[in-house]
Design an enzyme around this catalytic site. Sequence first.
Site, PDB file in Angstrom:
ATOM      1  N   HIS A   1      -9.784   7.060   5.707  1.00 28.57           N
ATOM      2  CA  HIS A   1      -8.471   6.739   5.146  1.00 28.57           C
ATOM      3  C   HIS A   1      -7.699   8.002   4.824  1.00 28.57           C
ATOM      4  O   HIS A   1      -8.293   9.010   4.449  1.00 28.57           O
ATOM      5  CB  HIS A   1      -8.618   5.876   3.876  1.00 28.57           C
ATOM      6  CG  HIS A   1      -7.364   5.164   3.557  1.00 28.57           C
ATOM      7  ND1 HIS A   1      -6.397   5.706   2.765  1.00 28.57           N
ATOM      8  CD2 HIS A   1      -6.902   3.962   3.980  1.00 28.57           C
ATOM      9  CE1 HIS A   1      -5.386   4.862   2.695  1.00 28.57           C
ATOM     10  NE2 HIS A   1      -5.655   3.793   3.426  1.00 28.57           N
TER      11      HIS A   1
ATOM     12  N   HIS B   1      -3.380   2.329  12.403  1.00 30.39           N
ATOM     13  CA  HIS B   1      -2.857   1.641  11.206  1.00 30.39           C
ATOM     14  C   HIS B   1      -3.387   0.211  11.252  1.00 30.39           C
ATOM     15  O   HIS B   1      -4.590  -0.013  11.264  1.00 30.39           O
ATOM     16  CB  HIS B   1      -1.328   1.761  11.253  1.00 30.39           C
ATOM     17  CG  HIS B   1      -0.596   1.406   9.999  1.00 30.39           C
ATOM     18  ND1 HIS B   1      -1.211   1.109   8.809  1.00 30.39           N
ATOM     19  CD2 HIS B   1       0.741   1.286   9.747  1.00 30.39           C
ATOM     20  CE1 HIS B   1      -0.295   0.846   7.891  1.00 30.39           C
ATOM     21  NE2 HIS B   1       0.909   0.928   8.441  1.00 30.39           N
TER      22      HIS B   1
ATOM     23  N   ARG C   1       1.787  -8.032   4.621  1.00 32.13           N
ATOM     24  CA  ARG C   1       2.460  -6.761   4.303  1.00 32.13           C
ATOM     25  C   ARG C   1       3.979  -6.889   4.278  1.00 32.13           C
ATOM     26  O   ARG C   1       4.681  -6.066   3.687  1.00 32.13           O
ATOM     27  CB  ARG C   1       2.009  -5.665   5.275  1.00 32.13           C
ATOM     28  CG  ARG C   1       2.556  -4.273   5.005  1.00 32.13           C
ATOM     29  CD  ARG C   1       2.230  -3.728   3.623  1.00 32.13           C
ATOM     30  NE  ARG C   1       0.813  -3.636   3.336  1.00 32.13           N
ATOM     31  CZ  ARG C   1       0.012  -2.621   3.714  1.00 32.13           C
ATOM     32  NH1 ARG C   1       0.527  -1.601   4.353  1.00 32.13           N
ATOM     33  NH2 ARG C   1      -1.278  -2.622   3.419  1.00 32.13           N
TER      34      ARG C   1
ATOM     35  N   HIS D   1       0.821  -1.211   0.000  1.00 33.94           N
ATOM     36  CA  HIS D   1       0.000   0.000   0.000  1.00 33.94           C
ATOM     37  C   HIS D   1       0.853   1.258   0.000  1.00 33.94           C
ATOM     38  O   HIS D   1       0.653   2.159   0.810  1.00 33.94           O
ATOM     39  CB  HIS D   1      -0.956  -0.011   1.209  1.00 33.94           C
ATOM     40  CG  HIS D   1      -2.283   0.585   0.927  1.00 33.94           C
ATOM     41  ND1 HIS D   1      -2.901   1.459   1.774  1.00 33.94           N
ATOM     42  CD2 HIS D   1      -3.127   0.443  -0.122  1.00 33.94           C
ATOM     43  CE1 HIS D   1      -4.063   1.822   1.263  1.00 33.94           C
ATOM     44  NE2 HIS D   1      -4.222   1.213   0.115  1.00 33.94           N
TER      45      HIS D   1
ATOM     46  N   ASP E   1      -9.886  -2.667   6.839  1.00 32.70           N
ATOM     47  CA  ASP E   1      -9.903  -3.390   8.113  1.00 32.70           C
ATOM     48  C   ASP E   1     -11.293  -3.773   8.613  1.00 32.70           C
ATOM     49  O   ASP E   1     -11.433  -4.748   9.340  1.00 32.70           O
ATOM     50  CB  ASP E   1      -9.211  -2.546   9.196  1.00 32.70           C
ATOM     51  CG  ASP E   1      -7.737  -2.416   8.921  1.00 32.70           C
ATOM     52  OD1 ASP E   1      -7.131  -3.443   8.558  1.00 32.70           O
ATOM     53  OD2 ASP E   1      -7.197  -1.312   9.035  1.00 32.70           O
TER      54      ASP E   1
ATOM     55  N   MET F   1     -12.969   2.846  14.688  1.00 23.49           N
ATOM     56  CA  MET F   1     -11.901   2.122  14.001  1.00 23.49           C
ATOM     57  C   MET F   1     -12.433   1.330  12.810  1.00 23.49           C
ATOM     58  O   MET F   1     -13.519   0.765  12.860  1.00 23.49           O
ATOM     59  CB  MET F   1     -11.186   1.198  14.982  1.00 23.49           C
ATOM     60  CG  MET F   1     -10.500   1.959  16.085  1.00 23.49           C
ATOM     61  SD  MET F   1      -9.366   3.206  15.409  1.00 23.49           S
ATOM     62  CE  MET F   1      -9.143   4.256  16.811  1.00 23.49           C
TER      63      MET F   1
ATOM     64  N   ARG G   1     -10.469  -2.128  -1.309  1.00 23.58           N
ATOM     65  CA  ARG G   1     -10.313  -3.432  -0.657  1.00 23.58           C
ATOM     66  C   ARG G   1     -11.566  -3.808   0.125  1.00 23.58           C
ATOM     67  O   ARG G   1     -11.838  -4.980   0.368  1.00 23.58           O
ATOM     68  CB  ARG G   1      -9.087  -3.396   0.270  1.00 23.58           C
ATOM     69  CG  ARG G   1      -7.793  -3.099  -0.482  1.00 23.58           C
ATOM     70  CD  ARG G   1      -6.660  -2.742   0.445  1.00 23.58           C
ATOM     71  NE  ARG G   1      -6.920  -1.524   1.224  1.00 23.58           N
ATOM     72  CZ  ARG G   1      -6.102  -1.014   2.114  1.00 23.58           C
ATOM     73  NH1 ARG G   1      -4.950  -1.612   2.349  1.00 23.58           N
ATOM     74  NH2 ARG G   1      -6.405   0.098   2.768  1.00 23.58           N
TER      75      ARG G   1
END
Length: 374
Positions: free
Chosen positions: A259, A220, A335, A185, A310, A255, A268
């Site tokens: 973004h 994050h 990642r 990303h 997420d 949460m 995504r």
Amino acid sequence: MAKQLSGAGLRGQVAGKTALSTVGKSGSGLTYRGYDVKDLAQNCQFEEVAYLILKGKLPNQSELDAYKTKLRGMRGLPTALKEVLERIPKNAHPMDVLRTGCSMLGNLEMETSFDEQQDVTDRMLACFPSIICYWYRFSHDGVRVDVETDDDSIGGHFLHMLHGEKPRELHEQVMHVSLILYAEHEFNASTFTARVCASTLSDMHSCVTGAIGSLRGPLHGGANEAAMEMIQGFTSADDAEEKMMGMLERKEKIMGFGHAIYSESDPRNEIIKQWSEKLAADVGDDVLYPVSVRCEEVMWREKKLFCNADFFHASAYNFMGIPTPLFTPIFVMSRLTGWAAHVMEQRADNRIIRPSAEYTGEELRPVPAISERA
Ligand code: COA
């Protein structure tokens, strides 16, 4: 004189070059080496995408077979690492376990030359699931799990060790999709951490250890875990709406939403949401998925905020029986490809990353004698 800051958090500033991915620029909004993530998630396994990100091309069948065989052969853990993992308490956070595991691996299998960077990365890709599950099963169940499974994929290997049985095809497939979505990303916080570390010509394990620390925070990677904790507290869609309205009134951060780069949607989300829906039907869920959908509706209606990658990952992982504290370590398993590829890219064209700061402190002044200080 250095340029003044245009915004906090380096937002909107170009901090370097990359050929690895684009965010918010083309296709559905996220591309890896020119391929749309949507296309990749539909047509590839995670190992193909890891190969693409790390080596620059999609593997053909024989290259993929060879790569998987290589990774399968690297799942074992050295005894000294197992001993360290056995000493970490049950109530430790799995991200801290992974950080320590990565760092310990760097002591035992040091990267002595940049020529080893691909092998060192493949080793981490293969054995990070082993590190997480070895510690988790030992500390929670008192079991020394066999980490050298013959599972075909990294996601399958992880689920097998976690649950003590070979995963169902549906679950292995969702792991492929999830790991593909999380793989890369651009200049996100953890990747930037890895690149800063790489720019000092440090070793791969140090770059990845630092990146794990950055990913851990709830702003994050830790957001999938935080989102799960929140939705678990809602008993129905209506309950979710009522409680979310209260949270918004109190100006709490929710949460899994918003973004730093995307402004209207996270590409995504659409993909993982579909898989979460399939998994909900598979387990006969009639709470968590409807709750998640209502949260999405409320946030869009009230704040024009959208789910990021997420949010629906939380319910999807939950439906597969994955314990919540292991959500962010799965993000790491994926990642890692992006981090390592960025480290390699940085090394190939390096200048130490050393920005300037806008000074906001005192004017120049003399040091007073100690007797004259307040
Ligand atoms: N819940 C509630 N309000 C939010 C929000 C959220 N998840 N995300 C952003 N906002 C609000 C901010 O409070 C801010 O409002 P204000 O202008 O009244 O202060 C406004 O939306 C702008 O957002 P901002 O915080 O400036 O965006 P950012 O680029 O600094 O931060 C994130 C981006 C991702 C860190 C932020 O959206 C966030 O904290 N999200 C929750 C954590 C998360 O899911 N992280 C995973 C990212 S993939």
